[in-house]
Design a protein around this motif. Structure first.
Motif, PDB file in Angstrom:
ATOM      1  N   PHE A 313      24.661  29.323  45.059  1.00 56.96           N
ATOM      2  CA  PHE A 313      25.437  29.464  43.826  1.00 56.96           C
ATOM      3  C   PHE A 313      24.786  28.683  42.696  1.00 56.96           C
ATOM      4  CE2 PHE A 313      28.294  29.725  47.462  1.00 56.96           C
ATOM      5  CZ  PHE A 313      29.002  30.895  47.201  1.00 56.96           C
ATOM      6  N   GLU A 314      24.826  29.266  41.499  1.00 54.96           N
ATOM      7  CA  GLU A 314      24.308  28.559  40.324  1.00 54.96           C
ATOM      8  C   GLU A 314      25.241  27.428  39.914  1.00 54.96           C
ATOM      9  OE1 GLU A 314      23.265  30.997  37.060  1.00 54.96           O
ATOM     10  OE2 GLU A 314      21.865  32.245  38.199  1.00 54.96           O
ATOM     11  N   LYS A 315      26.538  27.625  40.136  1.00 54.19           N
ATOM     12  CA  LYS A 315      27.518  26.578  39.881  1.00 54.19           C
ATOM     13  C   LYS A 315      28.698  26.805  40.809  1.00 54.19           C
ATOM     14  CE  LYS A 315      30.035  28.798  36.072  1.00 54.19           C
ATOM     15  NZ  LYS A 315      30.524  28.626  34.693  1.00 54.19           N
ATOM     16  N   SER A 316      29.640  25.902  40.807  1.00 59.58           N
ATOM     17  CA  SER A 316      30.761  25.947  41.727  1.00 59.58           C
ATOM     18  C   SER A 316      31.426  27.322  41.743  1.00 59.58           C
ATOM     19  CB  SER A 316      31.802  24.904  41.341  1.00 59.58           C
ATOM     20  OG  SER A 316      33.039  25.172  41.958  1.00 59.58           O
ATOM     21  N   PRO A 317      31.523  27.966  42.904  1.00 55.34           N
ATOM     22  CA  PRO A 317      32.196  29.266  42.972  1.00 55.34           C
ATOM     23  C   PRO A 317      33.672  29.171  42.629  1.00 55.34           C
ATOM     24  CG  PRO A 317      31.718  28.451  45.179  1.00 55.34           C
ATOM     25  CD  PRO A 317      31.008  27.545  44.224  1.00 55.34           C
ATOM     26  N   VAL A 318      34.293  28.044  42.919  1.00 57.14           N
ATOM     27  CA  VAL A 318      35.700  27.870  42.564  1.00 57.14           C
ATOM     28  C   VAL A 318      35.859  27.878  41.046  1.00 57.14           C
ATOM     29  CG1 VAL A 318      37.670  26.298  42.631  1.00 57.14           C
ATOM     30  CG2 VAL A 318      36.290  26.655  44.680  1.00 57.14           C
ATOM     31  N   GLU A 319      34.964  27.175  40.358  1.00 55.87           N
ATOM     32  CA  GLU A 319      35.043  27.143  38.894  1.00 55.87           C
ATOM     33  C   GLU A 319      34.773  28.520  38.309  1.00 55.87           C
ATOM     34  OE1 GLU A 319      36.266  24.705  37.112  1.00 55.87           O
ATOM     35  OE2 GLU A 319      36.638  23.816  39.099  1.00 55.87           O
ATOM     36  N   GLN A 320      33.860  29.276  38.927  1.00 52.45           N
ATOM     37  CA  GLN A 320      33.624  30.643  38.462  1.00 52.45           C
ATOM     38  C   GLN A 320      34.888  31.481  38.586  1.00 52.45           C
ATOM     39  OE1 GLN A 320      30.005  32.605  39.913  1.00 52.45           O
ATOM     40  NE2 GLN A 320      29.249  30.605  40.565  1.00 52.45           N
ATOM     41  N   PHE A 321      35.517  31.391  39.736  1.00 55.84           N
ATOM     42  CA  PHE A 321      36.740  32.157  39.977  1.00 55.84           C
ATOM     43  C   PHE A 321      37.827  31.771  38.972  1.00 55.84           C
ATOM     44  CE2 PHE A 321      40.899  32.488  42.143  1.00 55.84           C
ATOM     45  CZ  PHE A 321      40.936  33.848  42.366  1.00 55.84           C
ATOM     46  N   LYS A 322      38.029  30.478  38.796  1.00 53.63           N
ATOM     47  CA  LYS A 322      39.077  30.013  37.892  1.00 53.63           C
ATOM     48  C   LYS A 322      38.776  30.346  36.434  1.00 53.63           C
ATOM     49  CE  LYS A 322      40.723  26.119  40.700  1.00 53.63           C
ATOM     50  NZ  LYS A 322      40.951  24.647  40.738  1.00 53.63           N
ATOM     51  N   SER A 323      37.513  30.438  36.107  1.00 54.22           N
ATOM     52  CA  SER A 323      37.128  30.711  34.724  1.00 54.22           C
ATOM     53  C   SER A 323      37.233  32.189  34.371  1.00 54.22           C
ATOM     54  CB  SER A 323      35.700  30.223  34.481  1.00 54.22           C
ATOM     55  OG  SER A 323      35.257  30.575  33.190  1.00 54.22           O
ATOM     56  N   ASN A 324      36.898  33.065  35.313  1.00 56.22           N
ATOM     57  CA  ASN A 324      36.739  34.487  34.993  1.00 56.22           C
ATOM     58  C   ASN A 324      37.894  35.374  35.440  1.00 56.22           C
ATOM     59  OD1 ASN A 324      33.888  33.255  35.270  1.00 56.22           O
ATOM     60  ND2 ASN A 324      33.488  35.181  34.221  1.00 56.22           N
ATOM     61  N   VAL A 325      38.754  34.881  36.322  1.00 57.78           N
ATOM     62  CA  VAL A 325      39.772  35.734  36.937  1.00 57.78           C
ATOM     63  C   VAL A 325      41.168  35.346  36.448  1.00 57.78           C
ATOM     64  CG1 VAL A 325      40.838  36.441  39.116  1.00 57.78           C
ATOM     65  CG2 VAL A 325      38.352  36.159  38.969  1.00 57.78           C
ATOM     66  N   TYR A 326      41.994  36.369  36.233  1.00 52.70           N
ATOM     67  CA  TYR A 326      43.387  36.209  35.819  1.00 52.70           C
ATOM     68  C   TYR A 326      44.262  36.927  36.846  1.00 52.70           C
ATOM     69  CZ  TYR A 326      41.122  34.821  31.509  1.00 52.70           C
ATOM     70  OH  TYR A 326      40.325  34.171  30.595  1.00 52.70           O
ATOM     71  N   ILE A 327      45.396  36.332  37.166  1.00 54.27           N
ATOM     72  CA  ILE A 327      46.224  36.829  38.260  1.00 54.27           C
ATOM     73  C   ILE A 327      47.615  37.201  37.755  1.00 54.27           C
ATOM     74  CG2 ILE A 327      47.207  36.327  40.529  1.00 54.27           C
ATOM     75  CD1 ILE A 327      44.181  36.303  40.571  1.00 54.27           C
ATOM     76  N   SER A 328      48.064  38.393  38.136  1.00 56.21           N
ATOM     77  CA  SER A 328      49.445  38.800  37.891  1.00 56.21           C
ATOM     78  C   SER A 328      50.215  38.683  39.202  1.00 56.21           C
ATOM     79  CB  SER A 328      49.496  40.241  37.362  1.00 56.21           C
ATOM     80  OG  SER A 328      50.839  40.636  37.162  1.00 56.21           O
ATOM     81  N   PRO A 329      50.961  37.607  39.406  1.00 55.60           N
ATOM     82  CA  PRO A 329      51.658  37.400  40.677  1.00 55.60           C
ATOM     83  C   PRO A 329      52.945  38.208  40.761  1.00 55.60           C
ATOM     84  CG  PRO A 329      52.118  35.580  39.195  1.00 55.60           C
ATOM     85  CD  PRO A 329      51.145  36.482  38.479  1.00 55.60           C
TER      86      PRO A 329
END
Length: 400
Positions: A313-329
């Motif tokens: 990974f170029e950077k933390s995969p968790v940070e990528q997920f949190k930065s780019n993804v939005y969730i409709s619960p």
């Protein structure tokens, strides 16, 4: 009177019901027999490429389940062991607001919903049943998009944003479709959370061969929605159960456990692990109608794998997920846990109206938000966040 809010409400998950010609009105002549409606034992069924599908019990949508009919079931369970038919109760005749934008606006006013993303309902069966013919898939999806634009437009009165579908088997055609819908005012697009079928088998949309498409999405500055669909996972579960069509309204314990949220979780893992968010850090992806109970599990897996092979990974995969993804619960999910995991600014309100598993009164979602949220946080979840990432002004009637 319906439950309403005293601030602008933008529902990230509404649906329309398709008409019988929605897939065929603009379908090229060479594919005219690919989608048909047939009478079988006194009932109308949809037939894709000569095979009758039970995906939707009544694909004409002349009679539908009442909005929110299963609301209590999803919140409190089914201790009496009722059947699906018992859970949804008496059906209703479909009304114009389920099929036309003008009447839908009037209904939205009654429900206190200022804006809404409007997704198709039956369309989610197309791609899986055409997976071995990429050319046909692209033709069928474009035909659907032409129908959506003709009947709903992609931006009706700056309040209803009907969502066109982009299918990915042939990258160049996917880019052409993206350009076509953006030119006609689309504010977001729908991509199936599933491996992409092709002439040489299926593969991840995270692989570099799809980079020209993701670049086109970023250049267009448009939100990508991934909505719960037939993602083809019945082909995997059938190894356990024998051949079984994916039927979203059947209460099947094994399928609900093994395939319920997996397509979305796997799709998000592919976007992270195959480097899409590293290569396109400005890409915005929203998960719609897949709930949120998979999010914490995926974050834990990403944290663990980063410890073991950080060089991938170029950077933390968790940070990528949190930065780019939005969730409709879902309204019944642990919203407090989700907010603590990804942040309140990445949570989107969606009611799934008028589907039976959604909310009868969309704005009642606000009553399920965790205690202690600020007024600003509540406003953002109930519409501010989706407006921001779609570049839609919070004031109704004015887009940026």
């Amino acid at each position: 009177m319906a439950r309403t809010c005293d601030f602008p409400v933008f529902d990230a998950d509404n649906h329309f019901y398709e008409t019988k010609d929605s897939f065929t009105r603009h379908l090229p002549d060479r594919y005219k027999g690919a989608v048909e409606y047939v009478e079988l034992h006194g009932r109308t069924k949809i037939m894709i490429r000569g095979t009758v599908s039970e995906y939707i019990p009544n694909p004409t949508f002349e009679v539908v389940a009442r909005p929110g009919a299963q609301e209590e079931y999803f919140r409190r369970g089914n201790p009496e062991g009722k059947s699906y038919r018992e859970l949804i109760g008496e059906p209703m005749r479909s009304i114009p607001a389920f099929r036309e934008p003008g009447p839908r606006l009037e209904l939205m006013d009654e429900l206190g919903v200022d804006r809404a993303l409007m997704f198709p309902t039956l369309a989610s069966l197309l791609e899986e049943r055409m997976r071995d013919d990429p050319e046909m898939t692209h033709a069928a999806i474009h035909s659907l998009n032409e129908w959506i634009h003709e009947e709903w437009t992609f931006n009706y009165a700056d309040r209803i944003f009907a969502v066109p579908v982009i299918t990915l088997p042939i990258v160049e055609k996917a880019i052409e479709e993206l350009e076509w819908v953006v030119e006609r005012g689309a504010k977001t697009v729908l991509i199936r959370p599933a491996p992409v079928p092709g002439y040489r088998g299926s593969r991840s949309f995270g692989y570099p061969e799809f980079d020209p498409f993701w670049k086109a999405v970023v250049d267009a500055d448009i939100l990508v929605c991934m909505h719960s669909s037939d993602s083809g996972y019945s082909r995997y579960t059938s190894d356990w159960t024998g051949p079984m069509e994916m039927l979203p309204f059947r209460l099947d314990a094994f399928r609900m456990i093994t395939a319920g949220k997996r397509p979305m979780e796997d799709s998000m893992a592919a976007l992270v692990c195959h480097g899409v968010f590293s290569r396109f850090p400005d890409l915005r992806v929203a998960s719609i109608e897949s709930g949120s109970d998979w999010v914490t599990n995926l974050v834990h897996h990403l944290e663990d794998i980063y410890k073991k092979i950080p060089q991938e990974f170029e950077k933390s995969p968790v940070e990528q997920f949190k930065s780019n993804v939005y969730i409709s619960p879902f309204h019944e999910d642990d919203l407090k846990e989700l907010i603590e995991t990804i942040g309140v600014d990445h949570v989107l309100f969606g009611s799934d109206y008028p589907h039976p598993e959604g909310l009868a009164e969309p704005c009642s979602y606000v009553d399920h938000l965790p205690a202690g949220l600020s007024e600003e946080d509540i406003r953002n979840i109930m519409g501010g966040n989706i407006a921001r990432i779609m570049h839609v002004d919070t004031a109704v009637g004015a887009t940026k």
